[in-house]
Design an enzyme around this catalytic site. Structure first.
Site, PDB file in Angstrom:
ATOM      1  N   HIS A  69       7.146 -23.536  18.240  1.00  0.00           N
ATOM      2  CA  HIS A  69       6.043 -23.852  19.151  1.00  0.00           C
ATOM      3  C   HIS A  69       5.888 -25.366  19.184  1.00  0.00           C
ATOM      4  O   HIS A  69       5.547 -25.988  18.180  1.00  0.00           O
ATOM      5  CB  HIS A  69       4.760 -23.195  18.672  1.00  0.00           C
ATOM      6  CG  HIS A  69       3.582 -23.534  19.532  1.00  0.00           C
ATOM      7  ND1 HIS A  69       3.336 -22.899  20.729  1.00  0.00           N
ATOM      8  CD2 HIS A  69       2.597 -24.453  19.386  1.00  0.00           C
ATOM      9  CE1 HIS A  69       2.246 -23.402  21.282  1.00  0.00           C
ATOM     10  NE2 HIS A  69       1.772 -24.347  20.481  1.00  0.00           N
ATOM     11  N   ASP A 111       3.925 -28.298  21.032  1.00  0.00           N
ATOM     12  CA  ASP A 111       2.863 -28.704  21.940  1.00  0.00           C
ATOM     13  C   ASP A 111       3.367 -29.825  22.841  1.00  0.00           C
ATOM     14  O   ASP A 111       3.879 -30.843  22.357  1.00  0.00           O
ATOM     15  CB  ASP A 111       1.644 -29.168  21.151  1.00  0.00           C
ATOM     16  CG  ASP A 111       0.917 -28.011  20.481  1.00  0.00           C
ATOM     17  OD1 ASP A 111       0.606 -27.032  21.181  1.00  0.00           O
ATOM     18  OD2 ASP A 111       0.685 -28.084  19.265  1.00  0.00           O
ATOM     19  N   ASP A 124      -0.765 -19.894  21.797  1.00  0.00           N
ATOM     20  CA  ASP A 124      -1.693 -20.867  21.220  1.00  0.00           C
ATOM     21  C   ASP A 124      -2.801 -21.296  22.159  1.00  0.00           C
ATOM     22  O   ASP A 124      -3.519 -22.244  21.869  1.00  0.00           O
ATOM     23  CB  ASP A 124      -0.902 -22.111  20.774  1.00  0.00           C
ATOM     24  CG  ASP A 124      -1.734 -23.039  19.894  1.00  0.00           C
ATOM     25  OD1 ASP A 124      -2.591 -22.532  19.152  1.00  0.00           O
ATOM     26  OD2 ASP A 124      -1.527 -24.258  19.960  1.00  0.00           O
ATOM     27  N   HIS A 163      -2.317 -26.800  27.001  1.00  0.00           N
ATOM     28  CA  HIS A 163      -3.484 -26.359  26.245  1.00  0.00           C
ATOM     29  C   HIS A 163      -3.982 -27.329  25.180  1.00  0.00           C
ATOM     30  O   HIS A 163      -4.865 -26.962  24.386  1.00  0.00           O
ATOM     31  CB  HIS A 163      -3.229 -24.975  25.630  1.00  0.00           C
ATOM     32  CG  HIS A 163      -2.148 -24.940  24.607  1.00  0.00           C
ATOM     33  ND1 HIS A 163      -0.928 -24.361  24.835  1.00  0.00           N
ATOM     34  CD2 HIS A 163      -2.092 -25.382  23.332  1.00  0.00           C
ATOM     35  CE1 HIS A 163      -0.173 -24.453  23.757  1.00  0.00           C
ATOM     36  NE2 HIS A 163      -0.872 -25.069  22.826  1.00  0.00           N
TER      37      HIS A 163
END
Length: 981
Positions: free
Chosen positions: A261, A263, A373, A578
């Site tokens: 993951h 970001d 997330d 996000h």
């Protein structure tokens, strides 16, 4: 013989740490390291530039950096002859506390081709042996590689996520944060590696078992025997029988998917994410050379596009693995966006841009929405997903709830329209697992749907620049494939898991209806208000520009600016990530985003004023409906209507009145709206002073930018009243606190059933939160909030824990409360956070305006802001109409512009939401509409030009001719208008 379990465990830990781990890499030769510090504002630089730079020797122990800086290392040496694989092992001074979010590096071949990354627990690069990169080591053993080392600060160094200045580049005198600890050529001992994994599997499994089970004692004795062994081979033999025992027939099954993951921005800027993605993919592709069963799932078309642009050679390796099904593009979205704040069309474009990229680049279409997330999930998602061709939905964040425990891990999620989609969130409660026995045991015991399923997903790999899955993780997965006392683990792809679970459940999946509200991170609905305003304005501008350009294309044959609009959309979609739109990134990210939004607004305004344009944007308030964009005419109230100095006959101490013939607002000497009367029926709307600004101490327990904690709303801080005055057609009220100034302006426009409230703030607060209190005399158990393509009801009471947990929720442009005979709405132009609670005599609606968290940006929202609201008297339809007006850009010269299409609604309620030209550049017109009240509607679309009308999916595919539209509750319908010549 007596065996002490605690003694065995302690002994095992020391043997691994002091005797086995050091033998994994045996130093065999030194290397020479030289460095070139990039410096300046031009970094990062392309490899071709770095390879030709002038390098200076860098000794072990020397520092490199500076913070946020890039240092290129040239490493040279000679690989000695030998049978064991040889690896270059570098320690760039990493901390063991946090794998991602610190220094990272990428190894390049001497011709500039990226090969493999280096990270805190993955600091090796193989030179010879299985999986070694080609073209690096010459016949005589000599080699030269270049290492792009990024001195990213350790993001968790600040205690308890306290204040940090990590958000910007350092000054020239700041110390360099990293030190070259070691650089060696080492022989890799494969047997020691396997023994370490054997000991991990058995030693970690043992604490997960009960001492009452024979299995516990057999493993304990096997581990003890291995520790007594005098050779690696003997130790592995001692463990072989324990590792060969198969899992129970009823053991839980886990599909393990490699993942990282990453970001797209967070505690690092966008530029650094581009490099994180490349490093991680380089690691994954290297690991796949020796691990044929590994499948890696990666989302976000934007991240693939970055690698395609920055490292074409690496991207071609990715493309090959995608074709083999080893790298799986999941999600089908441009980025893993926030899942509650973007408008409906934005979520559609996230999908259409992402799926189009995957189809054109890889010939692949993802069937699973991938949002592990994001901070909650709108109830509009199931319909959007199903109408875009998805079958499944993955999330993880609900495991972070702070009040209640979500009752399912695998379930059918039912949206606001009744659509359902099979949804899963991994019971391991992580999307960055390491494949340990503890994680497997937690997943099994935590899984809440055992009565209908015995299968879950495990996402493993270090994220956020940690490098993804490692060879240690994959080796553990192999040992847990069929091992007594543990879940069965099988490497696989997400689609394999979902297809199997779908077949397993049939029609027995439990159902969850409505939104997936995250009981945490409520502050992200407010933090960094410029992100919210930038996004809202960009969405409104794009809606207007695409409509006007469609009009020009159809009526005047003016070329439609596909490329410019696509680029604008990609910018908006990226910034809906996000941690950008929610305001939870470092200051660097938000500073760049503010500049980007400003440039984007100029570009979109220029498109409106370009060739064939019927007008220009001059402001932000315009009367319009779904079919027409038109200017509003400012109407001045008469002097008598505007201000009345004497009492109005009520018992209130009234000093001034605003009256537009529909509403009458009475203000006292302190500028409080003590009364708001609908003069059409004499009803009092106010249940207390309207428009009072409420300031609160805002000191979260943990996640500053993310959280609004319960206790905050118990900690009011007074504002100092500084005066009230009449200005033109408005009443202006001023408050102060320290260096902050709060100016509230009340105004009315003739003929409109609303009281406009504009709040201008010079915000100089620290750890405070600002709300606007709007108590209305409406008795209602529930409030209705706008969401994508519809609305959602939430309680105004706190009867249950789940009700109370929704003390701060998301509202798009409006919230509405109603009782028989009276409805009142509150509309806004840029905020999302809101709380609505019952009070004696009515309901208090309180939008949240601003916050001032310390972390990760200690200067969040410092400066001047203008936020607009209005109290609307009327039903939900009236509230929606006024919200459209408040949020629309004002245009001139459009009075005589006839609608391109009209919607004839024969029954129920429906509106056109978006009009544009088709993505395939055919010239067809696309119209997106939806039912608005959660009921049924009959309608017919009437184009103003010759066209055949067909219904498609959200991606404008599979057209089916249609005449009359039959719409279900909140149903979205996409129509393609094929123009007739």
């Amino acid at each position: 013989m007596h065996t002490n379990p605690a003694h065995v465990v302690a002994r095992l830990e020391r043997v691994v740490r002091e005797r086995l781990q050091p033998r994994l890499h045996e130093p065999v030769a030194d290397v020479e390291v030289a460095a070139w510090r990039v410096g300046g504002d031009g970094e990062p630089v392309p490899p071709a530039h770095a390879l030709g730079a002038t390098y200076e020797p860098l000794a072990v122990g020397a520092t490199w950096g500076p913070r946020w800086g890039t240092t290129w290392l040239r490493v040279e040496g000679r690989v000695p002859a030998g049978e064991r694989p040889v690896e270059l092992v570098l320690d760039l001074g990493w901390s063991g506390r946090f794998v991602g979010g610190q220094g990272e590096a990428l190894v390049f071949r001497a011709d500039g081709v990226p090969l493999k990354a280096l990270h805190p627990r993955n600091g090796w690069f193989r030179l010879t042996g299985p999986g070694a990169a080609e073209g690096v080591v010459a016949a005589d053993g000599r080699f030269t590689v270049f290492v792009e080392a990024a001195a990213n600060p350790l993001v968790l160094d600040a205690p308890a996520f306290g204040e940090t200045t990590y958000g910007e580049k350092p000054g020239p005198d700041e110390p360099e944060p990293y030190r070259l600890v070691s650089a060696k050529l080492c022989a890799f001992d494969a047997e020691v590696f396997e023994l370490l994994r054997d000991l991990e599997a058995t030693g970690d499994l043992m604490p997960q078992l009960s001492p009452d089970e024979p299995r516990y004692w057999k493993i304990l004795r096997a581990v003890e025997a291995a520790l007594d062994a005098t050779s690696v081979a003997e130790a592995r033999e001692a463990l072989a029988e324990a590792l060969s025992q198969p899992a129970n027939a009823s053991a839980h099954r886990m599909t393990a998917v490699g993942h990282a993951h990453i970001d797209s921005a967070w505690l690092w800027p966008l530029r650094e994410t581009r490099r994180k993605v490349a490093r991680t993919l380089a690691n994954v592709l290297t690991l796949m050379e020796t691990e044929p069963g590994l499948v890696y799932a990666m989302s976000s078309a934007q991240q693939y596009a970055w690698v395609q642009e920055d490292h074409p050679e690496l991207f071609e390796r990715v493309r090959q693995r995608v074709a083999e099904g080893r790298v799986v593009p999941v999600g089908g979205m441009w980025v893993e966006s926030d899942a509650v704040m973007p408008g409906g069309e934005s979520l559609v474009r996230q999908i259409s841009f992402g799926k189009r990229y995957f189809a054109e680049t890889f010939g692949h279409e993802s069937e699973v929405v991938w949002l592990p997330d994001s901070f909650g999930y709108s109830g509009a998602w199931p319909q959007i997903a199903r109408r875009a061709g998805y079958r499944w939905f993955l999330t993880q964040k609900l495991s972070w709830n702070d009040t209640t425990v979500f009752p399912h891990h695998t379930f059918a999620w039912e949206g606001i329209d009744g659509s359902r989609i099979l949804t899963h969130f991994p019971p391991a409660d992580t999307y960055s697992a390491e494949v340990t026995a503890g994680e497997l045991r937690h997943a099994v015991s935590n899984f809440r749907d055992k009565s209908v399923s015995d299968h879950s997903l495990l996402l493993f790999g270090y994220g956020d620049g940690g490098g993804g899955p490692t060879r240690e993780m994959v080796a553990r997965a192999h040992r847990f494939r069929d091992l007594e006392g543990a879940a069965r683990v099988e490497l696989g792809a997400p689609e394999q898991f979902f297809a199997a679970v779908e077949a397993e459940l049939g029609d027995d999946a439990p159902v969850w209806a409505g939104e997936l509200y995250l009981e945490l991170h409520r502050g992200t609905l407010t933090s960094q208000i410029a992100m919210k305003q930038g996004n809202r304005r960009a969405e409104a501008l794009l809606r207007t520009v695409e409509y006007l350009k469609a009009v020009s294309a159809v009526r005047d044959d003016v070329p439609y600016p596909h490329a410019e609009l696509d680029e604008a959309w990609r910018t908006v979609l990226l910034h809906q990530f996000h941690d950008i739109l929610p305001g939870s990134s470092i200051s660097w990210v938000h500073r760049e985003a503010r500049d980007t939004y400003a440039r984007l607004e100029k570009q979109l305004r220029a498109l409106v004023e370009g060739p064939g344009a019927p007008g220009r944007i001059v402001g932000w308030q315009v009367v319009r409906d779904a079919n027409r964009v038109a200017p509003t005419k400012a109407v001045a109230l008469s002097e008598a209507d505007r201000l009345v100095s004497d009492r109005d006959g009520s018992e209130l101490s009234v000093d001034v009145v605003l009256d537009n013939g529909i509403l009458r607002a009475s203000l006292d000497a302190n500028g409080n709206v003590q009364s708001l009367v609908d003069v059409r029926d004499g009803r009092e709307i106010a249940a207390g002073p309207l428009g009072v600004l409420r300031l609160f101490r805002d000191e979260p327990v943990r996640w500053d930018a993310w959280d609004v904690d319960r206790h905050v709303l118990r900690l009011p801080v007074p504002l100092e009243f500084a005066g009230v005055e009449a200005t033109g057609d408005a009443i202006v009220v001023t408050h102060r606190r320290g260096a902050s100034t709060f100016v509230t302006t009340y105004a009315m426009e003739a003929g409109r059933p609303r009281l406009d409230i504009t709040v201008d703030v010079d915000w100089q607060e620290r750890e405070h939160l600002l709300k606007l209190s709007l108590p209305v005399a409406v008795h209602s158990m529930r409030a209705r909030y706008e969401t994508q393509y519809g609305s959602i009801e939430r309680p105004t009471h706190e009867n249950t824990l789940a009700d109370e947990a929704q003390y701060e929720v998301c509202s798009h442009r409006w919230v509405h409360v109603t009782e028989p005979g009276l409805g009142v709405g509150v509309i806004n132009d840029s905020t999302y956070g809101c709380d609505v609670r019952r009070i004696p005599g009515g309901t208090d609606i309180r939008p949240t305006l601003l916050r001032a968290p310390r972390y990760p940006d200690p200067h969040t929202d410092r400066g001047r802001h203008t936020l607009r609201f209005a109290v609307v008297a009327g039903d939900e339809t009236q509230t929606r109409k006024e919200a459209d007006d408040l949020n629309a850009p004002r245009l001139d010269a459009l009075t005589d512009l006839e609608p391109l299409v009209t919607l004839d609604v024969a029954a129920g309620a429906a509106v056109i939401d978006w009009i544009k030209l088709a993505d395939d550049r055919s010239g067809d017109v696309i119209v997106r509409l939806h039912e608005t009240r959660g009921g049924r509607a009959l309608a017919r679309l009437k184009p103003s030009f010759p066209a055949a009308v067909a219904e498609t999916d959200l991606l404008e595919r599979d057209p089916v001719p249609v005449d009359q539209l039959v719409l279900g509750p909140f149903q979205i319908t996409t129509l393609r208008l094929v123009r007739e010549s």
